[in-house]
Design a protein around this motif. Structure first.
Motif, PDB file in Angstrom:
ATOM      1  N   THR A   1       0.814  -1.213   0.000  1.00 57.10           N
ATOM      2  CA  THR A   1       0.000   0.000   0.000  1.00 57.10           C
ATOM      3  C   THR A   1       0.845   1.259   0.000  1.00 57.10           C
ATOM      4  O   THR A   1       0.628   2.172  -0.789  1.00 57.10           O
ATOM      5  CB  THR A   1      -0.901   0.023   1.242  1.00 57.10           C
ATOM      6  OG1 THR A   1      -1.519  -1.250   1.343  1.00 57.10           O
ATOM      7  CG2 THR A   1      -1.939   1.085   1.130  1.00 57.10           C
ATOM      8  N   LEU A   2       1.857   1.301   0.897  1.00 58.48           N
ATOM      9  CA  LEU A   2       2.550   2.565   1.131  1.00 58.48           C
ATOM     10  C   LEU A   2       3.789   2.736   0.254  1.00 58.48           C
ATOM     11  O   LEU A   2       4.332   3.827   0.174  1.00 58.48           O
ATOM     12  CB  LEU A   2       2.937   2.673   2.596  1.00 58.48           C
ATOM     13  CG  LEU A   2       1.731   2.735   3.515  1.00 58.48           C
ATOM     14  CD1 LEU A   2       2.147   2.649   4.957  1.00 58.48           C
ATOM     15  CD2 LEU A   2       0.958   4.017   3.264  1.00 58.48           C
ATOM     16  N   HIS A   3       4.244   1.683  -0.389  1.00 60.10           N
ATOM     17  CA  HIS A   3       5.398   1.847  -1.269  1.00 60.10           C
ATOM     18  C   HIS A   3       5.030   1.619  -2.724  1.00 60.10           C
ATOM     19  O   HIS A   3       5.466   2.332  -3.604  1.00 60.10           O
ATOM     20  CB  HIS A   3       6.521   0.900  -0.849  1.00 60.10           C
ATOM     21  CG  HIS A   3       7.779   1.124  -1.618  1.00 60.10           C
ATOM     22  ND1 HIS A   3       8.249   0.228  -2.535  1.00 60.10           N
ATOM     23  CD2 HIS A   3       8.631   2.164  -1.639  1.00 60.10           C
ATOM     24  CE1 HIS A   3       9.356   0.704  -3.070  1.00 60.10           C
ATOM     25  NE2 HIS A   3       9.610   1.875  -2.548  1.00 60.10           N
TER      26      HIS A   3
ATOM     27  N   PHE B   1       1.755   1.452  -3.727  1.00 66.65           N
ATOM     28  CA  PHE B   1       0.444   2.077  -3.941  1.00 66.65           C
ATOM     29  C   PHE B   1      -0.551   1.133  -4.592  1.00 66.65           C
ATOM     30  O   PHE B   1      -1.295   1.504  -5.484  1.00 66.65           O
ATOM     31  CB  PHE B   1       0.581   3.364  -4.743  1.00 66.65           C
ATOM     32  CG  PHE B   1       1.562   4.307  -4.127  1.00 66.65           C
ATOM     33  CD1 PHE B   1       1.358   4.779  -2.860  1.00 66.65           C
ATOM     34  CD2 PHE B   1       2.708   4.670  -4.796  1.00 66.65           C
ATOM     35  CE1 PHE B   1       2.271   5.622  -2.253  1.00 66.65           C
ATOM     36  CE2 PHE B   1       3.634   5.509  -4.194  1.00 66.65           C
ATOM     37  CZ  PHE B   1       3.405   5.989  -2.932  1.00 66.65           C
TER      38      PHE B   1
ATOM     39  N   LEU C   1      -5.277   0.519  -2.803  1.00 66.55           N
ATOM     40  CA  LEU C   1      -5.606   1.760  -2.099  1.00 66.55           C
ATOM     41  C   LEU C   1      -7.080   1.863  -1.735  1.00 66.55           C
ATOM     42  O   LEU C   1      -7.435   2.577  -0.806  1.00 66.55           O
ATOM     43  CB  LEU C   1      -5.208   2.968  -2.952  1.00 66.55           C
ATOM     44  CG  LEU C   1      -3.709   3.237  -3.018  1.00 66.55           C
ATOM     45  CD1 LEU C   1      -3.433   4.438  -3.894  1.00 66.55           C
ATOM     46  CD2 LEU C   1      -3.135   3.465  -1.641  1.00 66.55           C
TER      47      LEU C   1
ATOM     48  N   ALA D   1      -2.199   9.436   4.246  1.00 62.90           N
ATOM     49  CA  ALA D   1      -1.604   8.361   3.456  1.00 62.90           C
ATOM     50  C   ALA D   1      -0.248   8.794   2.908  1.00 62.90           C
ATOM     51  O   ALA D   1       0.731   8.046   2.962  1.00 62.90           O
ATOM     52  CB  ALA D   1      -2.544   7.966   2.322  1.00 62.90           C
TER      53      ALA D   1
ATOM     54  N   SER E   1       3.371   7.260   3.833  1.00 62.83           N
ATOM     55  CA  SER E   1       4.237   6.779   2.771  1.00 62.83           C
ATOM     56  C   SER E   1       5.629   7.396   2.890  1.00 62.83           C
ATOM     57  O   SER E   1       6.643   6.715   2.708  1.00 62.83           O
ATOM     58  CB  SER E   1       3.606   7.117   1.427  1.00 62.83           C
ATOM     59  OG  SER E   1       4.387   6.639   0.399  1.00 62.83           O
TER      60      SER E   1
END
Lengths: 355, 191
Positions: free
Chosen positions: B18-20, B22, B25, B175, B179
């Motif tokens: 999710t955070l690297h 994406f 989402l 978000a 990130s």
């Protein structure tokens, strides 16, 4: 029978006859007030940063003042334009700007530092509703943004130039222009030397700050002293830096014991990079750190672990900023799980009881 | 053994879906208002990822070498059927959770994290155990991101957020900040 009135005077004999003359003052709690207020605490923190800035100026010349000044102006201006009315006076935006400036390299272009201050205040604080409601430390968020946006500029470390007066880089670069080729030789920070070339730096140099690094993070002992003053006045929770230092010492001590030739020694870990400044000034930010004592210990331990992890095994030489930001994100969760037991409640839920 | 552990940690923290990368989402934005719901959404995702990893291994070993052009479509069919099974099971065992997750439960089908996982897994040529660890790491990473986001959102519920940034705007800002914080893990465990 005499009842002490709210203002300390004793109201005498409240018998029925004189009831009409008795004046009772009604006031809402709290009745005991200390003289501490948000502006007072904030300006104290600003004051404790002044010696650090002075030493930074001694080491890095006018560049230090230029970069710190630009970041502070960016932060304060944003607070003034978009913040709640009068919120500039509480000094919190000044702290954010000063701290952001202190964790930037001395040769950093001023417009980038300004932008970092704007971003930190706008997206780190004001968008959450201002002071007291933000989740991430605004100064660190500003720097993380700058690191993502200008990865070259933020990792360019000048070595000592010929005279004190010369700039340590192209501080006056125009926005969105590439900085003119600097005449200044660049070097590496002690952490960079350690990570990429395996060269150690003397512990004494790290303590007094005569090494390359961000503007305000090099003089370890001085930061410890200034932070200690704040801890004595109870403006920061001593548990957080204590827990960070202990964890870093323990973790890197174990690594050093396993492979003294592969891993840096614990004292180097403690005094290099931004650990001192981060542990004393950023991790202890009242808004973005846990409220419970147990939470503070956990928070610090998490930062310590992550710092060593990123420094030793990560792709970057320094990880204090990311460690604190990551733990900031965990703070709501830590606060939830470390709520102290309410007095009189059983230690464990009795069996069969649902929520 | 060590290798498997690094695959797990790397998928969970360094290359967090999710955070690297994406990916995934929509549950990250949609089901992150409450920690409990977010946690269960994460668990549902872990389940689907792990079962998908078994199926992907099966397909990659026995079917796809003979019919490589079926790759995408077979992945999608497998994912869709497992999401359907999960949905039916949750509906049967926990109607409350079923209502809480709402549309986002069937939407796991179109959760790009799952399809992304299947494709990453194939491209990197993971064997059965490696694939399983990768799925577990990816699922734990999704869950971590969801829970972090949800706990932050719960605290900002009472904050006096400016009108322009209420609700989704603030979620997107959080978000982005998360990130940024996860960027520190870049390059971890690769050396």
């Amino acid at each position: 029978m005499s009842v002490p009135g709210p203002d300390g005077r004793r109201a005498t004999s409240p018998d029925l006859d004189s009831m009409a003359e008795l004046r009772l003052r009604i006031a809402a709690s709290p009745h005991l007030r200390s003289s501490h207020s948000t502006p007072r605490i904030m300006w104290n923190v600003v004051g404790s940063l002044v010696p650090i800035l002075a030493v930074a100026t001694y080491y890095f010349g006018p560049s230090a003042l230029l970069v710190v000044g630009a970041a502070t102006i960016g932060a304060v201006l944003t607070e003034r334009l978009f913040g709640r009315k009068g919120s500039t006076g509480d000094g919190s935006a000044v702290i954010t700007g000063l701290l952001l400036g202190l964790i930037l390299p001395p040769g950093f272009p001023m417009w980038m530092a300004f932008l970092g201050g704007v971003f930190g205040i706008a997206f780190g604080k004001l968008i959450f509703g201002g002071l007291g409601q933000n989740v991430f430390n605004p100064a660190l968020l500003g720097r993380a943004f700058l690191q993502a946006a200008f990865p070259i500029a933020i990792t360019t470390w000048p070595v000592q130039p010929a005279t004190w007066w010369s700039l340590r880089g192209d501080n006056f670069a125009l926005p969105l222009m590439s900085p003119s080729a600097p005449d200044i030789a660049t070097g590496a920070t002690p952490l960079g030397l350690m990570k990429f070339e395996g060269l150690p730096t003397g512990t004494w140099d790290l303590m007094i700050g005569s090494t390359a690094g961000s503007i305000g993070e090099t003089a370890g002992l001085l930061i410890l002293l200034c932070g200690g003053y704040l801890a004595l006045r109870k403006y920061l929770d001593w548990r957080i830096p204590a827990s960070i230092f202990l964890t870093v010492l323990a973790f890197s001590g174990v690594l050093y014991a396993i492979g003294p030739d592969r891993f840096p020694n614990p004292l180097f870990m403690l005094f290099s990079g931004g650990l001192m400044l981060g542990a004393m000034y950023m991790a202890t930010d009242m808004v973005t750190s846990p409220v419970t004592p147990a939470g503070a210990w956990i928070f610090g331990a998490g930062i310590g672990l992550l710092v060593v992890l990123i420094r030793v095994w990560g792709g970057l030489p320094e990880g204090v900023m990311y460690a604190i930001l990551f733990m900031n994100a965990l703070v709501p969760f830590i606060n939830r799980t470390t709520q102290p037991r309410v007095f009189g409640k059983p230690r464990r839920k009795p069996k069969g009881a649902e929520a | 053994m060590g290798e498997l552990f690094w695959i797990l940690l790397s998928a969970m923290l360094v290359n967090n879906f999710t955070l690297h990368l994406f990916l995934g989402l929509c549950p990250f934005m949609g089901v992150s208002a409450k920690v409990e719901t977010a946690l269960r959404m994460g668990l549902a995702n872990i389940f689907v990822l792990v079962t998908t990893s078994v199926c992907v291994w099966f397909l990659n070993t026995f079917v796809l070498p003979h019919a490589p052009y079926l790759r995408l479509i077979s992945f999608i069919v497998v994912i869709a059927s497992f999401v359907q099974i999960t949905e039916m099971a949750i509906k049967k065992f926990s109607p409350t959770l079923f209502r809480q997750l709402g549309i986002f439960l069937p939407l796991i089908t179109t959760n790009c994290a799952i399809l992304g996982y299947a494709i990453f897994n194939t491209n990197r040529g993971y064997d059965f155990l490696e694939g399983l660890m990768f799925a577990l790491g990816a699922g734990l990473g999704l869950t971590l991101a969801l829970v972090l986001m949800a706990s932050i959102r719960e605290t900002t519920e009472t904050a006096s957020v400016p009108a322009a940034a209420r609700n989704m705007g603030l979620v997107l800002i959080i978000a982005g900040s998360l990130s940024l914080a996860f960027m520190g893990f870049a390059g971890l465990f690769t050396a």
